[in-house]
Write a protein that holds these residues in place. Structure first.
Motif, PDB file in Angstrom:
ATOM      1  N   SER A 354      -4.539   5.171  -5.618  1.00  0.00           N
ATOM      2  CA  SER A 354      -3.736   5.213  -6.787  1.00  0.00           C
ATOM      3  C   SER A 354      -4.473   5.332  -7.727  1.00  0.00           C
ATOM      4  O   SER A 354      -5.568   5.584  -8.301  1.00  0.00           O
ATOM      5  N   THR A 359      -0.094   1.017 -10.416  1.00  0.00           N
ATOM      6  CA  THR A 359      -0.412   0.771  -8.790  1.00  0.00           C
ATOM      7  C   THR A 359      -1.867   0.028  -8.999  1.00  0.00           C
ATOM      8  O   THR A 359      -2.257  -0.921  -8.164  1.00  0.00           O
ATOM      9  N   SER A 443      -0.863   3.803  -2.374  1.00  0.00           N
ATOM     10  CA  SER A 443      -0.841   4.986  -3.363  1.00  0.00           C
ATOM     11  C   SER A 443       0.398   5.062  -4.291  1.00  0.00           C
ATOM     12  O   SER A 443       1.344   4.456  -4.169  1.00  0.00           O
ATOM     13  N   ASN A 444       0.245   5.928  -5.008  1.00  0.00           N
ATOM     14  CA  ASN A 444       1.336   6.259  -6.223  1.00  0.00           C
ATOM     15  C   ASN A 444       1.482   7.977  -6.185  1.00  0.00           C
ATOM     16  O   ASN A 444       1.657   8.410  -7.397  1.00  0.00           O
ATOM     17  N   ARG A 471       3.608   1.839  -1.485  1.00  0.00           N
ATOM     18  CA  ARG A 471       3.727   3.103  -2.339  1.00  0.00           C
ATOM     19  C   ARG A 471       4.488   2.940  -3.647  1.00  0.00           C
ATOM     20  O   ARG A 471       5.667   2.065  -3.719  1.00  0.00           O
TER      21      ARG A 471
END
Length: 740
Positions: A354, A359, A443-444, A471
């Motif tokens: 991220s 995040t 993750s973003n 996410r």
């Protein structure tokens, strides 16, 4: 998607929650979203009572017990939570003795007899956030709240995470202590580094960070118009037909556009007013511009209900989809080790792909709890905070600029760094191999990007059926808004935190509040998923967006909840009790443009405030804001520090609105000798102060206390530890810019 009612956890005792506060309600909402049983613990004249406040049996008979310990034992309680800001119910701040379960306790500024009283306004003032929050269109320059429960949800999320960990990793009598002040001050830490690294002190009264960065009127509504780069500005000008004035020297870069906003604004406004909101948002999608709707809270709730397809606020917090297959825990995995609340996530490996704030802040919490968090970047794709202008550590001039940025160092403390070039097919395969050995990957990416990189949930679960996939996106990933660029300041307006009421100026200066709000919800959901995996062996896809938790906050903690008759509302999504609102919660001006935040819980306290200032009490029909303006005519003649002391001496909750310099100067540093106090500390290997973790266990602070990593600093160790690669194989990957 699993629902809030589903639970594959073994049946465990309930969580007992005490304290009629918004923080308690938020804790209950998160725990119920995770399928946990919660009950309300209430004091009685003799002993205590337990009732099912958040279930279909809410109106049933309460069970009475002679003590808190007896109630906890009778219910085989998983963990106890007490919010001591409920001063009517729990006035003395004493933790019950001989508890048969762990406890998480919280208060505004601490439980000690000398701790100041606090509410959302005063906690916000002490954290520096109030100093940053205001409306550029407000001629008074008044410090403003984004939401009258803004500190309660952040602190409540922290407490909910602690309760999950305490229930699974703790022993009877363990005590985790939090203050809302320390929890909420994390929200200003990203601004504090601008002072400690660059000598800048952001304020709600200063010029905008970017320009344009304003709420502007389209033909049928309001939008937040924002350009964060010169490329975005040029794309906007091209769409406007490259007007002649766009080439003027006074608009040459964002600094000059800010200085000459009075000249620029009417030119942009004239063009914006000829387009509809939908036309302008189509432009934003097409040209990748971070525009956003400027919405009132009601609009946010309605849009979230449409996007999620649910009226249940629990579903708005996050979505959880279990992996189709299970994988038994490997020897030495988190489920196989002995319980240890000091480092409850030790043995958990997290891959953090991220960037920016929400995040990375979420995974930083996992690092504080002992997880091995590996930041995965490459020289082709850096965390955006590594490339921010300014915020350079001057004493580290020997390091590359990307390793010297304060914002990156703040949100990535305690992590490792490994470089993997996801722009290559071999780099994507390398990451899948790493995911096969990890417990969590976060993750973003914009929705759809992970799939294009070969990192779909299906591909990740094929590599590791037990993987937790976290996410975070701006909007619901399946909605018509999912492809929009979700920049933090714009999302503040999109999520309903800029609205003050009809005819009032929009709040357009503050922190990007939806980021920490969603980030802590993601951390909670990942901890819950890890605990479920210990029993089922199944991984999960956890999806959080910035919009959902904000909408849940507006509706669930709003003054009109539950919805009107006829609106769909599951019974066990009801609140457990009515939330009291203070009689007066306003800021009073003082000399030298300083302010003091004052909270009065009752009409008697309001009268006492007026008496202290030598003014008449509230007149019939006079609103709190009108009273504040009248009292301000007197308070403006006083020094802020003197007024704060005077009001506290008279038993009122008062707090100076601290700017970031005052926050750093007055907050104190956490040290070995004072592990349970202080907002900041200097991490090992670091030269600057950074925010300390707010969790304190039995007097010792949970804290990774390690500096943020240099880019690629741990690549050889990560590839050797997780994949067993030899040094020459690792060197080959680096030479070919696969691990680079």
């Amino acid at each position: 998607m699993s629902t809030a009612h589903d639970s594959d956890l073994e049946r465990a005792g309930p969580f007992l929650l005490a304290g009629r506060t918004a923080a308690t309600e938020w804790v209950s909402l998160l725990l119920r979203r995770a399928g946990r049983e919660v009950r309300l613990l209430e004091p009685r004249a003799e002993g205590v009572a337990v009732r099912a406040a958040w279930s279909e049996d809410a109106e049933g008979d309460a069970e009475s017990f002679p003590s808190v310990a007896a109630a906890a034992a009778a219910h085989d309680t998983s963990a106890l939570f007490i919010d001591y800001d409920d001063r009517e119910g729990w006035p003395d701040g004493v933790v019950p003795e001989e508890l048969p379960c762990p406890a998480v306790v919280i208060s505004a500024f601490g439980r000690g007899p000398d701790a100041p009283r606090g509410g959302t306004l005063t906690v916000s003032a002490a954290s520096g956030v109030l100093h940053l929050t205001g409306a550029s269109g407000d001629p008074e320059g008044r410090p403003l709240l984004l939401h009258d429960r803004q500190t309660e949800t952040i602190a409540g999320s922290y407490a909910a995470i602690a309760l999950l960990l305490a229930a699974s990793r703790s022993r009877p009598g363990h005590l985790i202590e939090l203050t809302k002040h320390e929890c909420f001050s994390i929200c200003s830490a990203g601004e504090v580094v601008k002072w400690t690294y660059a000598g800048l002190s952001p304020t709600r009264l200063g010029s905008a960070l970017f320009q344009p960065m304003e709420v502007m009127s389209a033909s049928d509504g309001d939008l937040f118009v924002l350009c964060t780069s010169e490329e975005q500005w040029q794309r906007l000008m091209r769409e406007m037909g490259d007007p002649e004035w766009a080439s003027w020297e006074i608009f040459a870069h964002r600094g000059l556009r800010g200085e000459n906003w009075d000249v620029l604004e009417p030119r942009l406004a004239e063009w914006m007013a000829t387009r509809s909101c939908d036309e302008l948002m189509d432009l934003a999608l097409r040209e990748r511009l971070p525009f956003a709707f400027a919405l009132a809270p009601r609009g946010v709730e309605e849009l979230e209900e449409e996007m999620s397809g649910s009226a249940d606020v629990r579903d708005w917090l996050y979505r959880s989809t279990p992996s189709p297959q299970s994988a038994p825990p490997a020897p030495g995995s988190p489920g196989a080790r002995a319980a240890d609340l000091a480092r409850p996530l030790e043995g958990v490996t997290v891959l953090d792909l991220s960037t920016v704030w929400a995040t990375p802040l979420s995974t930083a919490q996992l690092a504080h709890f002992g997880a091995r968090v590996i930041k995965v970047e490459s020289q082709y794709r850096l965390d955006h905070t590594r490339s921010r202008i300014g915020e350079l550590s001057l004493p580290d001039a020997h390091l590359p600029e990307w390793d010297r940025k304060g914002s990156f160092r703040e949100t990535n403390q305690g992590k490792e760094s490994a470089t993997v070039n996801l722009g290559t097919a071999e780099g994507q395969r390398l990451l899948l191999d790493l995911a096969g050995q990890a417990d969590v990957i976060v993750s973003n990416f914009t929705p759809g990007v992970a799939e294009r990189l070969g990192l779909s949930a299906e591909a990740l679960w094929e590599a590791n059926p037990g993987l937790i996939i976290g996410r975070l996106s701006a909007y619901h990933p399946d909605s018509h808004l999912s492809r929009l660029v979700g920049f933090g300041y714009a999302m503040l307006l999109a999520c309903g935190f800029g609205y003050q009421g009809e005819g009032e100026p929009w709040i357009d200066r503050s922190i990007a509040y939806p980021d920490p709000q969603a980030g802590f919800v993601l951390a909670f959901a990942m901890v819950d998923a890890l605990q479920r995996r210990e029993r089922s062996g199944r991984g999960a896809l956890i999806e959080v967006d910035l919009f959902g938790p904000s909408a849940a906050m507006h509706r669930y903690l709003g003054r009109s909840y539950p919805p009107s008759e006829g609106a769909p509302r599951p019974l066990d999504a009801a609140r457990g009790f009515e939330l009291a609102a203070p009689a007066f919660s306003e800021c009073l001006p003082c000399r030298h443009e300083e302010w003091v935040a004052v909270v009065c819980e009752s009409g008697e306290e309001v009268a006492r405030l007026a008496s202290v200032l030598g003014a008449d009490g509230p007149a019939a029909g006079e609103s709190p804001r009108e009273l504040a303006r009248r009292l301000g005519q007197v308070s403006v003649q006083r020094e802020a520090q003197q007024l704060e002391a005077l009001l506290r001496d008279r038993g009122l909750a008062a707090q100076r609105v601290l700017d970031l310099r005052q926050l750093v100067r007055e907050a104190g540093l956490t040290s070995a000798a004072h592990a349970s106090s202080g907002l900041f500390r200097v991490p090992e290997g670091e030269r600057h102060i950074h925010a300390a973790s707010p969790w304190v266990l039995d007097g010792e602070r949970y804290d990774s206390n390690r500096r943020a990593p240099r880019l690629g600093e741990h690549t050889p160790a990560v590839l050797a530890d997780l994949l067993g690669l030899a040094p020459d194989a690792i060197a080959d990957l680096e030479t070919r810019k696969v691990a680079w």
